[in-house]
Motif scaffolding. Structure first.
Motif, PDB file in Angstrom:
ATOM      1  N   LYS A 247      49.428  27.827  31.284  1.00  8.76           N
ATOM      2  CA  LYS A 247      48.907  26.461  31.499  1.00  8.76           C
ATOM      3  C   LYS A 247      49.112  26.037  32.955  1.00  8.76           C
ATOM      4  CE  LYS A 247      49.574  21.820  29.632  1.00  8.76           C
ATOM      5  NZ  LYS A 247      50.284  21.074  28.598  1.00  8.76           N
ATOM      6  N   GLU A 248      50.262  26.340  33.507  1.00  3.69           N
ATOM      7  CA  GLU A 248      50.540  25.992  34.905  1.00  3.69           C
ATOM      8  C   GLU A 248      49.545  26.698  35.823  1.00  3.69           C
ATOM      9  OE1 GLU A 248      52.369  26.556  38.868  1.00  3.69           O
ATOM     10  OE2 GLU A 248      52.070  28.127  37.417  1.00  3.69           O
ATOM     11  N   ALA A 249      49.278  27.974  35.537  1.00  2.32           N
ATOM     12  CA  ALA A 249      48.340  28.743  36.365  1.00  2.32           C
ATOM     13  C   ALA A 249      46.930  28.151  36.279  1.00  2.32           C
ATOM     14  CB  ALA A 249      48.325  30.204  35.911  1.00  2.32           C
ATOM     15  N   LEU A 250      46.521  27.761  35.068  1.00  5.01           N
ATOM     16  CA  LEU A 250      45.185  27.162  34.905  1.00  5.01           C
ATOM     17  C   LEU A 250      45.101  25.831  35.652  1.00  5.01           C
ATOM     18  CD1 LEU A 250      44.571  27.942  31.109  1.00  5.01           C
ATOM     19  CD2 LEU A 250      43.269  28.875  33.032  1.00  5.01           C
ATOM     20  N   LEU A 251      46.135  25.016  35.530  1.00  4.82           N
ATOM     21  CA  LEU A 251      46.126  23.715  36.217  1.00  4.82           C
ATOM     22  C   LEU A 251      46.132  23.885  37.732  1.00  4.82           C
ATOM     23  CD1 LEU A 251      48.589  21.743  33.911  1.00  4.82           C
ATOM     24  CD2 LEU A 251      46.166  21.218  34.263  1.00  4.82           C
ATOM     25  N   GLN A 252      46.735  24.976  38.202  1.00  2.00           N
ATOM     26  CA  GLN A 252      46.792  25.231  39.649  1.00  2.00           C
ATOM     27  C   GLN A 252      45.592  26.055  40.135  1.00  2.00           C
ATOM     28  OE1 GLN A 252      48.950  23.826  41.788  1.00  2.00           O
ATOM     29  NE2 GLN A 252      49.614  22.684  39.987  1.00  2.00           N
ATOM     30  N   ARG A 253      44.604  26.288  39.249  1.00  2.38           N
ATOM     31  CA  ARG A 253      43.343  26.951  39.609  1.00  2.38           C
ATOM     32  C   ARG A 253      43.544  28.408  40.034  1.00  2.38           C
ATOM     33  NH1 ARG A 253      43.879  22.038  41.402  1.00  2.38           N
ATOM     34  NH2 ARG A 253      44.697  22.769  43.390  1.00  2.38           N
ATOM     35  N   ARG A 254      44.568  29.076  39.499  1.00  5.41           N
ATOM     36  CA  ARG A 254      44.794  30.480  39.847  1.00  5.41           C
ATOM     37  C   ARG A 254      44.023  31.371  38.864  1.00  5.41           C
ATOM     38  NH1 ARG A 254      50.317  28.873  40.290  1.00  5.41           N
ATOM     39  NH2 ARG A 254      50.850  30.156  38.509  1.00  5.41           N
ATOM     40  N   THR A 255      42.701  31.436  39.067  1.00  7.16           N
ATOM     41  CA  THR A 255      41.841  32.226  38.178  1.00  7.16           C
ATOM     42  C   THR A 255      40.757  32.936  38.980  1.00  7.16           C
ATOM     43  OG1 THR A 255      40.251  30.415  37.846  1.00  7.16           O
ATOM     44  CG2 THR A 255      42.082  30.557  36.264  1.00  7.16           C
ATOM     45  N   VAL A 256      40.209  33.983  38.362  1.00  6.26           N
ATOM     46  CA  VAL A 256      38.954  34.596  38.814  1.00  6.26           C
ATOM     47  C   VAL A 256      38.105  34.795  37.559  1.00  6.26           C
ATOM     48  CG1 VAL A 256      37.922  36.744  39.665  1.00  6.26           C
ATOM     49  CG2 VAL A 256      39.810  35.697  40.930  1.00  6.26           C
ATOM     50  N   ALA A 257      36.864  34.376  37.628  1.00  5.99           N
ATOM     51  CA  ALA A 257      35.938  34.560  36.504  1.00  5.99           C
ATOM     52  C   ALA A 257      35.353  35.969  36.577  1.00  5.99           C
ATOM     53  CB  ALA A 257      34.820  33.516  36.583  1.00  5.99           C
ATOM     54  N   PHE A 258      35.340  36.673  35.442  1.00  7.91           N
ATOM     55  CA  PHE A 258      34.874  38.059  35.410  1.00  7.91           C
ATOM     56  C   PHE A 258      33.877  38.201  34.259  1.00  7.91           C
ATOM     57  CE2 PHE A 258      36.220  42.621  34.075  1.00  7.91           C
ATOM     58  CZ  PHE A 258      35.183  43.186  34.795  1.00  7.91           C
ATOM     59  N   GLY A 259      32.630  38.495  34.620  1.00  6.66           N
ATOM     60  CA  GLY A 259      31.608  38.695  33.610  1.00  6.66           C
ATOM     61  C   GLY A 259      30.284  39.016  34.270  1.00  6.66           C
ATOM     62  N   MET A 260      29.359  39.592  33.515  1.00  9.80           N
ATOM     63  CA  MET A 260      28.025  39.915  34.030  1.00  9.80           C
ATOM     64  C   MET A 260      28.111  40.794  35.286  1.00  9.80           C
ATOM     65  SD  MET A 260      26.426  36.126  33.631  1.00  9.80           S
ATOM     66  CE  MET A 260      24.755  36.583  34.065  1.00  9.80           C
ATOM     67  N   ASN A 261      29.103  41.697  35.326  1.00 14.59           N
ATOM     68  CA  ASN A 261      29.318  42.573  36.481  1.00 14.59           C
ATOM     69  C   ASN A 261      29.551  41.760  37.764  1.00 14.59           C
ATOM     70  OD1 ASN A 261      29.595  45.100  37.746  1.00 14.59           O
ATOM     71  ND2 ASN A 261      27.465  45.043  38.444  1.00 14.59           N
ATOM     72  N   MET A 262      30.188  40.590  37.606  1.00 16.09           N
ATOM     73  CA  MET A 262      30.512  39.756  38.772  1.00 16.09           C
ATOM     74  C   MET A 262      31.968  39.311  38.689  1.00 16.09           C
ATOM     75  SD  MET A 262      27.436  37.088  39.537  1.00 16.09           S
ATOM     76  CE  MET A 262      27.493  36.246  37.974  1.00 16.09           C
ATOM     77  N   LEU A 263      32.543  39.106  39.867  1.00 12.24           N
ATOM     78  CA  LEU A 263      33.838  38.428  39.967  1.00 12.24           C
ATOM     79  C   LEU A 263      33.599  37.177  40.794  1.00 12.24           C
ATOM     80  CD1 LEU A 263      36.132  41.483  40.762  1.00 12.24           C
ATOM     81  CD2 LEU A 263      36.360  40.043  38.749  1.00 12.24           C
ATOM     82  N   ILE A 264      34.075  36.039  40.295  1.00  5.57           N
ATOM     83  CA  ILE A 264      33.854  34.770  40.990  1.00  5.57           C
ATOM     84  C   ILE A 264      35.208  34.096  41.160  1.00  5.57           C
ATOM     85  CG2 ILE A 264      32.807  32.474  40.802  1.00  5.57           C
ATOM     86  CD1 ILE A 264      30.591  33.787  39.132  1.00  5.57           C
ATOM     87  N   GLY A 265      35.577  33.825  42.409  1.00 10.91           N
ATOM     88  CA  GLY A 265      36.889  33.220  42.598  1.00 10.91           C
ATOM     89  C   GLY A 265      37.062  32.654  43.982  1.00 10.91           C
ATOM     90  N   ARG A 266      38.154  31.933  44.142  1.00 16.21           N
ATOM     91  CA  ARG A 266      38.519  31.435  45.463  1.00 16.21           C
ATOM     92  C   ARG A 266      39.098  32.591  46.271  1.00 16.21           C
ATOM     93  NH1 ARG A 266      39.031  27.078  41.967  1.00 16.21           N
ATOM     94  NH2 ARG A 266      38.132  25.172  42.835  1.00 16.21           N
ATOM     95  N   GLU A 267      38.929  32.525  47.595  1.00 11.48           N
ATOM     96  CA  GLU A 267      39.309  33.653  48.448  1.00 11.48           C
ATOM     97  C   GLU A 267      40.791  34.015  48.301  1.00 11.48           C
ATOM     98  OE1 GLU A 267      37.958  33.385  52.439  1.00 11.48           O
ATOM     99  OE2 GLU A 267      38.596  35.436  52.899  1.00 11.48           O
TER     100      GLU A 267
END
Ligand SMILES: [Zn+2]
Ligand SMILES: [Zn+2]
Length: 376
Positions: A247-267
């Motif tokens: 929950k702390e990680a999600l609230l702090q935006r520590r994620t990368v979205a992975f799907g459709m042969n793509m990775l989407i995230g903050r640098e």
């Protein structure tokens, strides 16, 4: 000696037959490097069961997720859309309660969740880390979201551009939730849909980037695991594998979205994730005249990468377009570019990772530093 009746013998026989027929469960691995002090965990936080409009029982979702290599799931049945309610009673906490012992047995983290399902322009919101879904079952949409927030839920807007694709789906209600602190994230990938405007909104409003399946059917009917496809998921960088840390990680935006042969995230997260995944096996190369050399790039992670050469310095050039499949090593062809110096020199190749996005249409760029020794 115990005398067994024929019926008891029959039961024993059936049990033996049933256990003999079971196929062992096999889990695929989804390797991604940890980042700094954070452990990289895989999550699908949006899925349905027969308790709303899904096609499977809650324990099936647990086993699917375990086989698919996930660490964390949340079953998020609709609170308002219940097409099977004459056959399956609308008991909003039951999917979690039923799945929990199975998840404990399989070592999977199960987070209690639900989907608040209202008409546009409000749309659908997922709430997880709930203690009780019942207070969310209320006629007023805002009361439902507030009830989730009051339980300490992490809340995000699901499939923001599902109904409206003209870039105007963000309305007053989303702005109001943002201002109230009731909206923490956005799904940039839902199943096999990427929402380009929602991606930009997440960056503009500092929201957590999410990717989930929203699966309704059995998972094997949606993703082709036999050919190496992965289900859509969110990579989360958590201090430890606990619900509090996730929950702390999600609230702090520590994620990368992975799907459709793509990775989407903050640098901050996408760069180390990819730079740690692609290793240059032989950075020291010898180039004699026009004869090319080969540099081995080993991709140790579960995502494949599409590379496009952007810049080359130091007197060499290299393969223009390079696909680096998950878990494989590819040979990058390197040769002099006509301005080749003599002797030893550091050289650098800059590639855009065209399927790793920092923002809509903005791929991450990575550099490979090599030590070249040139001779005629
Ligand atoms: Zn939905
Ligand atoms: Zn859904």
């Amino acid at each position: 000696m115990i005398k067994q009746t024929p019926f008891k013998v029959f039961i024993v026989l059936l049990t033996c037959l049933a256990s003999g027929a079971a196929v062992s469960q096999t889990r695929i691995e989804i390797p991604f490097p940890d980042i700094g002090e954070y452990k990289t965990v895989t999550a699908d936080l949006h899925m349905h069961t027969v308790f709303s409009d899904g096609k499977v029982w809650p324990t099936v979702r647990v086993k699917e997720a375990w086989r698919n290599g996930l660490d964390i799931i949340s079953i998020t049945d609709h609170l308002e859309y219940l097409p099977y309610k004459d056959d399956v009673l609308p008991k909003f906490n039951r999917p979690y309660e039923i799945a929990r012992s199975e998840a404990d047995k399989m070592g999977l983290m199960l987070i209690h969740g639900a989907e608040i399902t209202r008409d546009e322009p409000h749309g659908h919101f997922n709430a997880i880390f709930l203690s009780d879904c019942l207070p969310l079952d209320t006629p007023n949409q805002k009361d439902a979201v507030k009830a989730a927030f009051d339980q300490g839920a992490f809340l995000w807007w699901n499939h923001p551009e599902w109904k409206r694709k003209d870039g105007k789906a963000w309305c007053e209600i989303q702005q109001e939730y943002l201002d109230l602190g009731w909206m923490h994230g956005l799904e940039v990938i839902n199943g096999n849909s990427y929402y380009v405007n929602a991606h930009q909104w997440a960056l503009d409003h500092n929201l957590t980037l999410m990717a989930n399946t929203d699966v309704h059917d059995p998972i094997d009917e949606v993703y082709d695991y036999a050919s190496g496809e992965h289900r859509t998921m969110t990579l989360i960088f958590a201090k430890e594998p606990t619900q509090e840390a996730v929950k702390e990680a999600l609230l702090q935006r520590r994620t990368v979205a992975f799907g459709m042969n793509m990775l989407i995230g903050r640098e901050e997260w996408l760069r180390p994730l990819i730079e740690k995944s692609i290793v240059v096996e032989n950075p020291d190369i010898r180039l004699a005249g026009k004869t090319p050399a080969y540099v081995a790039l080993r991709n140790g992670c579960a995502a494949s990468f599409d590379l496009k050469l952007e810049e080359h310095t130091g007197g060499i050039t290299a393969t223009e377009n390079l696909s680096v499949p998950a878990g494989k090593t590819v040979a990058m062809r390197v040769q002099g570019d006509g301005n080749t110096p003599q002797g030893a020199a550091p050289v650098e190749l800059t590639y855009a990772v065209t399927n790793a996005l920092l923002a809509p249409g903005t791929p991450l760029k990575i550099k490979f530093a090599l030590n070249a020794s040139f001779s005629q």
